[in-house]
Design an enzyme around this catalytic site. Structure first.
Site: not given
Length: 452
Positions: A11, A13, A46, A246, A280, A282, A331
């Site tokens: 859990c 994003h 980030c 990475g 599913f 993601a 960006g």
């Protein structure tokens, strides 16, 4: 509508987006049980460099949700629980309570895999020395701040977005910073040489030492603490090392059970189902449909994760909304330069064997009669055959990064270089010119190639 029991693995994003959307859409018609091995959710990694650099003083503000918030929505949040096995035929998971050691099983109707990613750790001698840190979660952020206080020289391995951002943050804190990468340019996966040449000059001017085209072979230390980074060409003193090389998907649970890319990223269909219709996936654990190449790729971005997690919620009971894919739009700020990109650069286009044309130009962001204006570097890639746009990069000391979102839409909607040349953009001297710089660069491609 019968109640559906959903188990969510992980859990950050994507998981947070799924839970909040599913509970809003279905309320008590969906029972959600989430197993998360950490005790936090929704951390914006980030923002680690922003915290290190002092822009974000309180790291708690890098969380946009919490276990309590999701519990209040009606989800059962099982924190510090790790899923250690999955039986896709019998539809149950085996879970370990990391606090008590208890192991138990839980069944599901639908499984949502949002297990994220983990940093790639170079398999070289000495990688377990103290003072070699990762940059991924909240606890890494705390370690980086704590260890860096007494460090004079900090070595960052990996000159991608995270590495470059951390290098800037440490330099602003007065540290000696060395940035190492196996590639011969910084940000080589994101930008072409016209852009990285400028950014390397900026980094060097600000006092960051660049060690490019060198491979780390080992780390050396004293008393269990890192002291040197040894590459194939040089030895570098280090009080602290940050690995930013990475990420890999956290999908070991599904090895041999679901279709994946070579690196283990789970392949999903247009409704985000894996090769098993009751599962599913993601976010960083999943492959994405990459529109410029029309192929499945691994592009771990928070933007992809939140969109995918939200779409799973809409498609939970029936196929409702298709996932259109991504352009990998992103960006970065590098000292005084604002940079953004969408789609393919030349390196990736060549790797994919795409026949392309390119136009690069420098335009001013505002009319020259204004008291100040800044040059904007613009580069656009388009296919040779049908002139369809497949990539673009922008860079300026002015903030023109939103134009990458325009390029993203152009790529997604299969616009040609002609379409962009005459696209309708507003004009106001405070913000731009009568011909937007995207128009101007596309027009130059038409003139240069005699396309009309």
């Amino acid at each position: 509508m019968d109640q559906k029991k959903v188990i969510v693995i992980g859990c950050t994003h994507a998981g947070t987006a799924f839970i909040t959307t599913a509970k809003r859409l279905y309320k008590d018609n969906v029972k959600i049980i989430t197993y998360e091995r950490n005790d936090t959710v929704s951390f914006l990694s980030c923002g680690i460099a922003l915290h290190v650099g002092g822009v974000v003083k309180d790291p708690m503000k890098l969380f946009y949700s919490s276990p309590k918030v999701l519990s209040d929505l009606g989800a059962e949040m099982k924190m510090r629980h790790e899923v250690i096995d999955v039986d896709l035929e019998q539809k149950y998971v085996r879970v370990k309570n990391l606090e008590t050691g208890e192991i138990f099983e839980d069944n599901y109707d639908t499984l949502v895999v949002t297990s994220g990613s983990w940093p790639i750790i170079p398999r070289v001698p000495g990688n377990d020395l103290r003072g070699i840190l990762l940059s991924k979660n909240f606890y890494h952020a705390q370690d980086i701040v704590r260890y860096s206080k007494d460090a004079k020289t900090i070595v960052i391995v990996g000159a991608g977005y995270i590495g470059v951002e951390l290098a800037e943050a440490f330099r602003k804190n007065g540290k000696d910073v060395v940035l190492i990468d196996i590639a011969d340019r910084v940000l080589a996966k994101y930008l072409d040489k016209e852009f990285t040449d400028v950014l390397e000059q900026e980094l060097t001017k600000e006092g960051i030492k660049l060690v490019l085209n060198e491979k780390v072979e080992r780390f050396e230390g004293e008393n269990g603490r890192v002291k040197k980074v040894i590459t194939n060409k040089s030895e570098i003193q280090a009080d602290l090392v940050i690995l930013a090389t990475g990420f890999r998907p956290n999908t070991e649970l599904f090895n041999g059970k679901l279709k994946t890319l070579e690196n283990g990223a789970l392949i999903v269909d247009e409704y985000l189902r894996t090769s098993n219709p009751d599962v599913f996936a993601a976010g960083d654990c999943a492959a994405v449909w990459y529109t410029p190449t029309e192929s499945y790729e691994y592009i771990p971005l928070a933007t992809n994760a939140v969109r995918m997690g939200t779409l799973i919620a809409y498609n939970l009971f029936k196929n409702r909304l298709k996932y259109k894919g991504t352009q990998g739009t992103s960006g970065v700020k590098v000292f005084s330069y604002n940079v953004a990109t969408s789609g393919l650069n030349e390196l990736l286009a060549r790797e994919k064997g795409i026949q392309y044309e390119v136009i690069y130009a420098i335009e001013n962001n505002r009319p020259e009669f204004m008291p100040d204006y800044e040059p904007v570097h613009v580069k656009i890639l388009y296919r040779k055959d049908d002139k369809r746009i497949i990539g673009g990069q922008v860079m300026s000391k002015a903030d023109v990064t939103e134009s990458a979102n325009t390029l993203s839409l152009a790529i997604a909607n299969k616009m040609t270089i002609y379409d962009l040349a005459f696209a309708d953009f507003f004009f106001q001297p405070y913000f731009n010119k009568p011909w937007n710089f995207l128009n101007t660069v596309a027009l130059k491609a038409i003139e240069r190639d005699s396309l009309v």
